[in-house]
Motif scaffolding. Structure first.
Motif, PDB file in Angstrom:
ATOM      1  N   SER A   3      -3.531  -5.749  28.618  1.00 21.70           N
ATOM      2  CA  SER A   3      -2.623  -5.831  29.758  1.00 21.70           C
ATOM      3  C   SER A   3      -3.430  -5.817  31.046  1.00 21.70           C
ATOM      4  O   SER A   3      -4.511  -5.219  31.112  1.00 21.70           O
ATOM      5  CB  SER A   3      -1.652  -4.643  29.770  1.00 21.70           C
ATOM      6  N   TYR A   4      -2.875  -6.459  32.082  1.00 19.32           N
ATOM      7  CA  TYR A   4      -3.468  -6.410  33.410  1.00 19.32           C
ATOM      8  C   TYR A   4      -2.607  -5.499  34.277  1.00 19.32           C
ATOM      9  O   TYR A   4      -1.414  -5.746  34.458  1.00 19.32           O
ATOM     10  CB  TYR A   4      -3.566  -7.813  34.017  1.00 19.32           C
ATOM     11  N   GLU A   5      -3.230  -4.446  34.820  1.00 19.09           N
ATOM     12  CA  GLU A   5      -2.497  -3.382  35.496  1.00 19.09           C
ATOM     13  C   GLU A   5      -2.900  -3.257  36.961  1.00 19.09           C
ATOM     14  O   GLU A   5      -4.074  -3.436  37.319  1.00 19.09           O
ATOM     15  CB  GLU A   5      -2.746  -2.043  34.806  1.00 19.09           C
ATOM     16  N   VAL A   6      -1.887  -2.920  37.791  1.00 19.28           N
ATOM     17  CA  VAL A   6      -2.159  -2.497  39.162  1.00 19.28           C
ATOM     18  C   VAL A   6      -2.555  -1.027  39.093  1.00 19.28           C
ATOM     19  O   VAL A   6      -1.745  -0.170  38.727  1.00 19.28           O
ATOM     20  CB  VAL A   6      -0.915  -2.658  40.060  1.00 19.28           C
ATOM     21  N   CYS A   7      -3.809  -0.744  39.423  1.00 20.18           N
ATOM     22  CA  CYS A   7      -4.294   0.645  39.431  1.00 20.18           C
ATOM     23  C   CYS A   7      -4.379   1.184  40.849  1.00 20.18           C
ATOM     24  O   CYS A   7      -4.367   2.402  41.060  1.00 20.18           O
ATOM     25  CB  CYS A   7      -5.655   0.738  38.753  1.00 20.18           C
TER      26      CYS A   7
ATOM     27  N   THR B 217      16.267   1.362  19.229  1.00 17.10           N
ATOM     28  CA  THR B 217      16.755   0.001  19.504  1.00 17.10           C
ATOM     29  C   THR B 217      15.679  -0.895  20.105  1.00 17.10           C
ATOM     30  O   THR B 217      15.971  -2.023  20.495  1.00 17.10           O
ATOM     31  CB  THR B 217      17.941   0.057  20.490  1.00 17.10           C
ATOM     32  N   GLU B 218      14.451  -0.423  20.175  1.00 20.93           N
ATOM     33  CA  GLU B 218      13.401  -1.190  20.837  1.00 20.93           C
ATOM     34  C   GLU B 218      13.028  -2.449  20.052  1.00 20.93           C
ATOM     35  O   GLU B 218      13.145  -2.493  18.830  1.00 20.93           O
ATOM     36  CB  GLU B 218      12.152  -0.329  21.033  1.00 20.93           C
ATOM     37  N   VAL B 219      12.546  -3.452  20.812  1.00 20.68           N
ATOM     38  CA  VAL B 219      12.084  -4.706  20.227  1.00 20.68           C
ATOM     39  C   VAL B 219      10.728  -5.028  20.848  1.00 20.68           C
ATOM     40  O   VAL B 219      10.576  -5.018  22.073  1.00 20.68           O
ATOM     41  CB  VAL B 219      13.065  -5.857  20.502  1.00 20.68           C
ATOM     42  N   LEU B 220       9.735  -5.316  20.002  1.00 19.72           N
ATOM     43  CA  LEU B 220       8.407  -5.675  20.485  1.00 19.72           C
ATOM     44  C   LEU B 220       8.266  -7.188  20.462  1.00 19.72           C
ATOM     45  O   LEU B 220       8.515  -7.842  19.447  1.00 19.72           O
ATOM     46  CB  LEU B 220       7.319  -5.043  19.604  1.00 19.72           C
ATOM     47  N   LEU B 221       7.843  -7.741  21.610  1.00 18.12           N
ATOM     48  CA  LEU B 221       7.624  -9.174  21.743  1.00 18.12           C
ATOM     49  C   LEU B 221       6.141  -9.474  21.912  1.00 18.12           C
ATOM     50  O   LEU B 221       5.421  -8.711  22.562  1.00 18.12           O
ATOM     51  CB  LEU B 221       8.355  -9.728  22.980  1.00 18.12           C
ATOM     52  N   GLU B 222       5.721 -10.583  21.355  1.00 17.38           N
ATOM     53  CA  GLU B 222       4.438 -11.172  21.705  1.00 17.38           C
ATOM     54  C   GLU B 222       4.717 -12.111  22.879  1.00 17.38           C
ATOM     55  O   GLU B 222       5.491 -13.069  22.734  1.00 17.38           O
ATOM     56  CB  GLU B 222       3.873 -11.935  20.520  1.00 17.38           C
ATOM     57  N   VAL B 223       4.134 -11.838  24.016  1.00 12.33           N
ATOM     58  CA  VAL B 223       4.431 -12.616  25.217  1.00 12.33           C
ATOM     59  C   VAL B 223       3.875 -14.032  25.063  1.00 12.33           C
ATOM     60  O   VAL B 223       2.708 -14.224  24.699  1.00 12.33           O
ATOM     61  CB  VAL B 223       3.832 -11.945  26.475  1.00 12.33           C
ATOM     62  N   THR B 224       4.727 -15.022  25.355  1.00 16.11           N
ATOM     63  CA  THR B 224       4.302 -16.421  25.282  1.00 16.11           C
ATOM     64  C   THR B 224       4.328 -17.102  26.650  1.00 16.11           C
ATOM     65  O   THR B 224       3.671 -18.126  26.831  1.00 16.11           O
ATOM     66  CB  THR B 224       5.190 -17.204  24.303  1.00 16.11           C
ATOM     67  N   ALA B 225       5.075 -16.537  27.596  1.00 15.07           N
ATOM     68  CA  ALA B 225       5.127 -17.106  28.951  1.00 15.07           C
ATOM     69  C   ALA B 225       5.563 -16.011  29.908  1.00 15.07           C
ATOM     70  O   ALA B 225       6.542 -15.308  29.649  1.00 15.07           O
ATOM     71  CB  ALA B 225       6.105 -18.280  29.013  1.00 15.07           C
TER      72      ALA B 225
ATOM     73  N   SER C  44       0.655  -9.295  30.003  1.00 13.20           N
ATOM     74  CA  SER C  44       0.129  -8.618  28.824  1.00 13.20           C
ATOM     75  C   SER C  44       0.304  -9.553  27.635  1.00 13.20           C
ATOM     76  O   SER C  44       0.990 -10.584  27.740  1.00 13.20           O
ATOM     77  CB  SER C  44       0.907  -7.314  28.595  1.00 13.20           C
ATOM     78  N   ASP C  45      -0.279  -9.213  26.501  1.00  9.36           N
ATOM     79  CA  ASP C  45      -0.029 -10.039  25.316  1.00  9.36           C
ATOM     80  C   ASP C  45       1.156  -9.515  24.498  1.00  9.36           C
ATOM     81  O   ASP C  45       1.641 -10.203  23.600  1.00  9.36           O
ATOM     82  CB  ASP C  45      -1.280 -10.193  24.451  1.00  9.36           C
ATOM     83  N   HIS C  46       1.645  -8.307  24.819  1.00 10.72           N
ATOM     84  CA  HIS C  46       2.830  -7.762  24.157  1.00 10.72           C
ATOM     85  C   HIS C  46       3.722  -7.061  25.189  1.00 10.72           C
ATOM     86  O   HIS C  46       3.231  -6.553  26.204  1.00 10.72           O
ATOM     87  CB  HIS C  46       2.461  -6.776  23.043  1.00 10.72           C
ATOM     88  N   LEU C  47       5.016  -7.015  24.879  1.00  8.84           N
ATOM     89  CA  LEU C  47       5.994  -6.413  25.781  1.00  8.84           C
ATOM     90  C   LEU C  47       7.049  -5.705  24.949  1.00  8.84           C
ATOM     91  O   LEU C  47       7.632  -6.296  24.024  1.00  8.84           O
ATOM     92  CB  LEU C  47       6.648  -7.506  26.643  1.00  8.84           C
ATOM     93  N   MET C  48       7.300  -4.429  25.285  1.00  8.92           N
ATOM     94  CA  MET C  48       8.342  -3.673  24.601  1.00  8.92           C
ATOM     95  C   MET C  48       9.633  -3.759  25.424  1.00  8.92           C
ATOM     96  O   MET C  48       9.652  -3.436  26.611  1.00  8.92           O
ATOM     97  CB  MET C  48       7.934  -2.212  24.427  1.00  8.92           C
TER      98      MET C  48
ATOM     99  N   VAL D 164       3.951 -20.569  38.984  1.00 10.73           N
ATOM    100  CA  VAL D 164       2.842 -20.399  38.054  1.00 10.73           C
ATOM    101  C   VAL D 164       3.348 -19.532  36.905  1.00 10.73           C
ATOM    102  O   VAL D 164       3.975 -18.484  37.144  1.00 10.73           O
ATOM    103  CB  VAL D 164       1.629 -19.747  38.721  1.00 10.73           C
ATOM    104  N   VAL D 165       3.088 -19.956  35.690  1.00 12.12           N
ATOM    105  CA  VAL D 165       3.451 -19.187  34.500  1.00 12.12           C
ATOM    106  C   VAL D 165       2.188 -18.901  33.708  1.00 12.12           C
ATOM    107  O   VAL D 165       1.395 -19.819  33.423  1.00 12.12           O
ATOM    108  CB  VAL D 165       4.466 -19.974  33.626  1.00 12.12           C
ATOM    109  N   LEU D 166       1.991 -17.637  33.391  1.00 16.40           N
ATOM    110  CA  LEU D 166       0.808 -17.214  32.639  1.00 16.40           C
ATOM    111  C   LEU D 166       1.089 -17.237  31.143  1.00 16.40           C
ATOM    112  O   LEU D 166       2.197 -16.931  30.691  1.00 16.40           O
ATOM    113  CB  LEU D 166       0.405 -15.796  33.046  1.00 16.40           C
ATOM    114  N   SER D 167       0.057 -17.584  30.379  1.00 13.99           N
ATOM    115  CA  SER D 167       0.153 -17.579  28.934  1.00 13.99           C
ATOM    116  C   SER D 167      -1.049 -16.861  28.342  1.00 13.99           C
ATOM    117  O   SER D 167      -2.197 -17.174  28.694  1.00 13.99           O
ATOM    118  CB  SER D 167       0.200 -19.007  28.387  1.00 13.99           C
ATOM    119  N   PRO D 168      -0.841 -15.862  27.471  1.00 12.15           N
ATOM    120  CA  PRO D 168      -1.973 -15.155  26.872  1.00 12.15           C
ATOM    121  C   PRO D 168      -2.814 -16.036  25.969  1.00 12.15           C
ATOM    122  O   PRO D 168      -3.961 -15.704  25.668  1.00 12.15           O
ATOM    123  CB  PRO D 168      -1.315 -14.022  26.068  1.00 12.15           C
ATOM    124  N   ASN D 169      -2.261 -17.163  25.508  1.00 12.81           N
ATOM    125  CA  ASN D 169      -2.971 -18.006  24.542  1.00 12.81           C
ATOM    126  C   ASN D 169      -3.521 -19.271  25.206  1.00 12.81           C
ATOM    127  O   ASN D 169      -2.928 -19.794  26.131  1.00 12.81           O
ATOM    128  CB  ASN D 169      -2.021 -18.416  23.402  1.00 12.81           C
TER     129      ASN D 169
END
Length: 351
Positions: free
Chosen positions: A3-7, A26-34, A131-135, A346-351
């Protein structure tokens, strides 16, 4: 999980690696694609809103906590689900509704959780999609967008929803009167596309950037006007014979809000969306004497996002200008957007 974070507000985002979380309840884990980049990300990154007169609002005083993973325009593929997450399956690709409220207050119960005073917004009060994943906390926040390209769908969670929520506030006026759109950034161009899907009269677009005015014409604007022209108001009024009933301001600076107020005919309606910052002074007698409506609009509700997706599936809009970049370009991309060097999104893609 990367993940890229504002520190630190205003400093470059930092790459952080940590174990990928497992969903519960009820959580769902996603692999971020866009993951789209929005002007709100600039505000969250810088940590302030300009209130004019040398005053600022610091977001850390309003509940924003660092480090923070930005990104609230997200599409992802379901890779894991909690035991109570019904209605979603591994492999589903979904758009994420980011403007999540507490779920229990009167505002949330009536369906306006984007106005909740205890927000849990994705990319602001909970980790976002840079990030590459999102809850995601609940499947209700996940929307099927059909066969729309993912890079086109992601900006609908904010850019599209924000434009649609603002346009709805004009009601049937848009079918009979041309709209003045101030700002031809990502939200302004999205508004032009949505107006076409709504079969509205159309829009005159105001922007100070020649390239963005050109993009607005390509997107179907009735006409464009340079906002820096000394006679900008006169030019706009000449196009519509002096009567401006509807103005939407996607910039929200002192000068653009003032222009919107100055343009309105008696009984006109100005909706302010942009958060650029500043202040205006309006003589109070003008408000009743001109019977003007001055209204703010903040993103949109979950039902409105579903309405928008349904609208665009019935009446597909032309593709927005979208540039897909790798996730590791996030700092350059934020700077490009802040400096006005982005046309569309602009849309970011982890892949």
């Amino acid at each position: 999980m990367k993940s890229y974070e504002v520190c630190e507000c205003g400093a470059p985002l930092q790459l952080r690696e940590q174990p990928t979380p497992a969903p519960s309840g009820t959580e769902v884990l996603l692999e971020v694609t866009a993951a789209g980049i929005c002007h709100s990300d600039i505000h969250f990154w810088e940590g302030v809103y300009d209130l004019g007169g040398g005053k600022v609002m610091r977001l850390t005083d309003r509940g924003l906590k660092l480090p923070l993973t930005l990104g609230h325009e997200n599409v992802g593929r379901v890779v894991a689900v909690g035991p109570e997450a019904a209605g979603v399956a591994i492999g589903d690709v979904r758009l994420v509704y980011p403007w999540i409220g507490c779920g229990s207050c009167a505002v949330c119960r009536r369906g306006d959780e984007q106005l909740c005073l205890r927000p849990q917004f994705v990319g602001a009060f909970r980790p976002g999609g840079f990030s590459d994943h999102l809850m995601v906390p609940h499947p209700r926040c996940l929307i099927d967008f059909g066969d729309m390209p993912q890079e086109q769908a992601a900006p609908l969670a904010c850019s599209g929803l924000t434009a649609y929520g603002a346009l709805k506030k004009f009601g049937g006026l848009l079918q009979s009167e041309p709209l003045v759109v101030i700002g031809a950034g990502g939200v302004g161009l999205m508004a032009l596309a949505i107006l076409r899907a709504m079969q509205a009269r159309g829009a005159i677009v105001v922007d100070i950037d020649a390239k963005k005015r050109e993009a607005a014409m390509q997107a179907g604007a009735l006409a464009v006007v340079d906002g820096r022209a000394s006679d900008a108001a006169a030019q706009i009024q000449a196009i519509v014979n002096d009567r401006i009933w509807a103005v939407v301001d996607f910039v929200g600076s002192s000068s653009t809000v003032q222009l919107g107020v100055d343009l309105l005919t008696k009984g006109g309606h100005l909706v302010v969306v942009g958060l650029f910052g500043g202040e205006v002074t309006i003589p109070t007698p003008y408000i009743p004497m001109r019977a003007m409506t001055l209204q703010g609009s903040y993103t949109g509700s979950l039902p409105e996002l579903k309405e928008l997706i349904a609208l665009l599936r019935r009446s597909p809009m032309p593709h927005m200008p979208v540039e897909v970049r790798p996730l590791d370009s996030v700092n350059k991309s934020l700077n490009d957007l802040r400096d006005g060097n982005v046309i569309g999104r602009v849309v970011l893609s982890p892949n």
